[in-house]
Scaffold this active site. Sequence first.
Site, PDB file in Angstrom:
ATOM      1  CG  HIS A 285      34.759  33.633  34.211  1.00  0.00           C
ATOM      2  ND1 HIS A 285      33.999  33.993  35.279  1.00  0.00           N
ATOM      3  CD2 HIS A 285      33.892  33.618  33.146  1.00  0.00           C
ATOM      4  CE1 HIS A 285      32.750  34.187  34.896  1.00  0.00           C
ATOM      5  NE2 HIS A 285      32.659  33.951  33.602  1.00  0.00           N
ATOM      6  CG  HIS A 324      34.376  40.114  41.509  1.00  0.00           C
ATOM      7  ND1 HIS A 324      33.568  40.887  40.716  1.00  0.00           N
ATOM      8  CD2 HIS A 324      34.009  38.834  41.306  1.00  0.00           C
ATOM      9  CE1 HIS A 324      32.747  40.093  40.070  1.00  0.00           C
ATOM     10  NE2 HIS A 324      32.982  38.838  40.402  1.00  0.00           N
ATOM     11  CG  ASP A 380      35.594  31.028  41.884  1.00  0.00           C
ATOM     12  OD1 ASP A 380      34.701  30.180  41.865  1.00  0.00           O
ATOM     13  OD2 ASP A 380      35.829  31.812  40.958  1.00  0.00           O
TER      14      ASP A 380
HETATM   15  N1  ACO Z   1      46.023  38.914  44.022  1.00  0.00           N
HETATM   16  C1  ACO Z   1      46.907  39.947  44.108  1.00  0.00           C
HETATM   17  N2  ACO Z   1      46.716  41.146  43.578  1.00  0.00           N
HETATM   18  C2  ACO Z   1      45.561  41.345  42.897  1.00  0.00           C
HETATM   19  C3  ACO Z   1      44.577  40.341  42.768  1.00  0.00           C
HETATM   20  C4  ACO Z   1      44.839  39.090  43.368  1.00  0.00           C
HETATM   21  N3  ACO Z   1      43.953  38.096  43.298  1.00  0.00           N
HETATM   22  N4  ACO Z   1      43.545  40.809  42.060  1.00  0.00           N
HETATM   23  C5  ACO Z   1      43.844  42.083  41.737  1.00  0.00           C
HETATM   24  N5  ACO Z   1      45.074  42.397  42.254  1.00  0.00           N
HETATM   25  C6  ACO Z   1      45.742  43.698  42.178  1.00  0.00           C
HETATM   26  C7  ACO Z   1      46.264  43.963  40.786  1.00  0.00           C
HETATM   27  O1  ACO Z   1      47.575  43.491  40.616  1.00  0.00           O
HETATM   28  C8  ACO Z   1      46.175  45.472  40.726  1.00  0.00           C
HETATM   29  O2  ACO Z   1      47.255  45.996  41.475  1.00  0.00           O
HETATM   30  P1  ACO Z   1      47.990  47.356  40.982  1.00  0.00           P
HETATM   31  O3  ACO Z   1      46.942  48.432  41.105  1.00  0.00           O
HETATM   32  O4  ACO Z   1      49.142  47.501  41.892  1.00  0.00           O
HETATM   33  O5  ACO Z   1      48.410  47.111  39.544  1.00  0.00           O
HETATM   34  C9  ACO Z   1      44.906  45.806  41.505  1.00  0.00           C
HETATM   35  O6  ACO Z   1      44.768  44.714  42.443  1.00  0.00           O
HETATM   36  C10 ACO Z   1      43.669  45.917  40.639  1.00  0.00           C
HETATM   37  O7  ACO Z   1      43.465  44.708  39.955  1.00  0.00           O
HETATM   38  P2  ACO Z   1      42.948  44.599  38.448  1.00  0.00           P
HETATM   39  O8  ACO Z   1      43.791  43.589  37.738  1.00  0.00           O
HETATM   40  O9  ACO Z   1      42.795  45.951  37.836  1.00  0.00           O
HETATM   41  O10 ACO Z   1      41.503  44.031  38.684  1.00  0.00           O
HETATM   42  P3  ACO Z   1      40.561  43.407  37.572  1.00  0.00           P
HETATM   43  O11 ACO Z   1      39.212  43.931  37.838  1.00  0.00           O
HETATM   44  O12 ACO Z   1      41.118  43.586  36.210  1.00  0.00           O
HETATM   45  O13 ACO Z   1      40.673  41.845  37.898  1.00  0.00           O
HETATM   46  C11 ACO Z   1      40.185  39.692  38.662  1.00  0.00           C
HETATM   47  C12 ACO Z   1      39.692  41.130  38.538  1.00  0.00           C
HETATM   48  C13 ACO Z   1      40.532  39.113  37.271  1.00  0.00           C
HETATM   49  C14 ACO Z   1      39.066  38.816  39.253  1.00  0.00           C
HETATM   50  C15 ACO Z   1      41.448  39.685  39.572  1.00  0.00           C
HETATM   51  O14 ACO Z   1      41.128  40.207  40.849  1.00  0.00           O
HETATM   52  C16 ACO Z   1      42.058  38.293  39.712  1.00  0.00           C
HETATM   53  O15 ACO Z   1      42.809  37.871  38.829  1.00  0.00           O
HETATM   54  N6  ACO Z   1      41.721  37.549  40.812  1.00  0.00           N
HETATM   55  C17 ACO Z   1      42.210  36.198  40.986  1.00  0.00           C
HETATM   56  C18 ACO Z   1      41.413  35.232  40.121  1.00  0.00           C
HETATM   57  C19 ACO Z   1      40.023  34.978  40.676  1.00  0.00           C
HETATM   58  O16 ACO Z   1      39.839  34.726  41.846  1.00  0.00           O
HETATM   59  N7  ACO Z   1      39.041  34.996  39.764  1.00  0.00           N
HETATM   60  C20 ACO Z   1      37.651  34.711  40.102  1.00  0.00           C
HETATM   61  C21 ACO Z   1      36.795  35.929  39.943  1.00  0.00           C
HETATM   62  S1  ACO Z   1      35.157  35.552  40.420  1.00  0.00           S
HETATM   63  C22 ACO Z   1      34.539  34.745  39.111  1.00  0.00           C
HETATM   64  O17 ACO Z   1      34.925  34.864  37.992  1.00  0.00           O
HETATM   65  C23 ACO Z   1      33.450  33.833  39.356  1.00  0.00           C
END
Ligand code: ACO
Length: 446
Positions: A285, A324, A380
């Site tokens: 987050h 996201h 971010d």
């Molecule tokens: N890098 C690589 N792969 C990713 C990423 C990433 N940053 N984010 C999602 N994926 C992939 C997942 O592995 C998943 O792949 P799969 O279908 O093969 O299993 C697919 O994309 C879907 O991802 P989910 O985990 O279902 O997405 P979710 O909505 O649960 O997660 C989150 C969202 C937590 C923001 C995620 O994208 C992440 O961890 N990003 C990196 C951290 C980040 O930048 N956070 C800031 C968010 S903005 C904020 O809070 C202000």
Amino acid sequence: MTSGKIETQSTAAEVQRTGRNSLTVTDNRTGKTYELPITDDTIRALDLRHIKVNSEDFGMMSYDPAFNNTALCRSKITFIDGDAGILRYRGYPIEELAERSTYLETAYLILRGELPTKQQLAEWTYNVTHHTFVHESIKKFLDGFHYDAHPMGMLISAVAALSTFYPEARHIFDAESRQKQTWRLIGKMPTLAAFAYRHSLGMPYAYPDNELSYPGNFLNMLFKTTELKYKPNAALEHALDVLFILHADHEQNCSANAMRCVGSSQTDPYSSCAAATAALYGPLHGGANEEVLRMLLDIGSIANVPAYIKRVKAGEKKLMGFGHRIYKNYDPRARIIKRVSSEVFEVTGRNPLLDIALEVERIALEDEYFVTRKLYPNVDFYTGLIYQSMGFPVTMFPVLFAIPRTSGWIAQWEEMLLDAEQKIARPRQIYTGYEKRPYVPMEKRS
Ligand code: ACO
């Protein structure tokens, strides 16, 4: 609530065909059919409880870990259409607010629902500005932290400690008390954040200067040294104000949900805000921009970007600052931040990590892995570079997020308190543990 055009159209067509705005469900275990009313493309989870196999049955529940498809409230504060990349506070597009508003005006809008008149804004600014000082004992409290304590840990504790200084804050249904705690929280967050920063440097605390703007005063409390009057750089002051606007609210995110959840037990706003700040601390987050910077440092050079992306695709790493839960398009805040970054770099000089970031974005936006998963840069991705160029250490990044998000948290909390449909937040579970079994004496355990 995020709207989906296709669903809305099919609902409309369905209503036209059947004359009913409802969902018909057949329980194949019993052959019984149920009609569940639809409001705003939503059914009420409690209506599912009528679906039972017999009269002793508890009734059907919905299973939704991480609230992927569960609306927890009706809200008038922030609208997001993640597919179209739209973000609006109280109906006003984020792009217009970033261009024309100030953080304090936007905070008023988020909290009160309308843009303030000139007089309302002057009063609001006066009241927030005149609540920036903290009790001297807070300084002693902060002094107790280790020299290398993470400023976010200090902030969480200091915000929670405020509840002991203002015990009347527990009168949460008294509108006047809520108003006062709102001024205090928005006014004091930058002071606590700056004090945490100065503590980590071993520098004396710099007191608020009421003649400066909200971001200008924050810069003063952070960076003032021997000068009698601190003069913030106008470009950096403006950039910080825009970043504060972009971070002010984001509907039912993890920290807003923490604020609502903890607040639903009718705890005081400082304790709820401490919980929300703690939720923001996590790397998924508000801690993500810190992780982005570490990631860019880890990549080290443009030449290493393809190899790093390969590791991400192999599941060894996450591309921090990408993806996201709601946005399946370019985060509209990231677009504005990219613009702000060039204004900042004109003053501070270009951040050498920017070229690595641009290359990561270029490759990722063309790569099938990221395209099919709709992974775009989020808010971010570029903020860390700006903050670093402005002189902030990485540990301050989530703190810089918590300051403006306070207005959103309070608005979400107040909306929850005044919503007659809300109660103490208490989800259900599907129990998967043991059935009843007798206690095993020590000598019989293997
Ligand atoms: N890098 C690589 N792969 C990713 C990423 C990433 N940053 N984010 C999602 N994926 C992939 C997942 O592995 C998943 O792949 P799969 O279908 O093969 O299993 C697919 O994309 C879907 O991802 P989910 O985990 O279902 O997405 P979710 O909505 O649960 O997660 C989150 C969202 C937590 C923001 C995620 O994208 C992440 O961890 N990003 C990196 C951290 C980040 O930048 N956070 C800031 C968010 S903005 C904020 O809070 C202000």
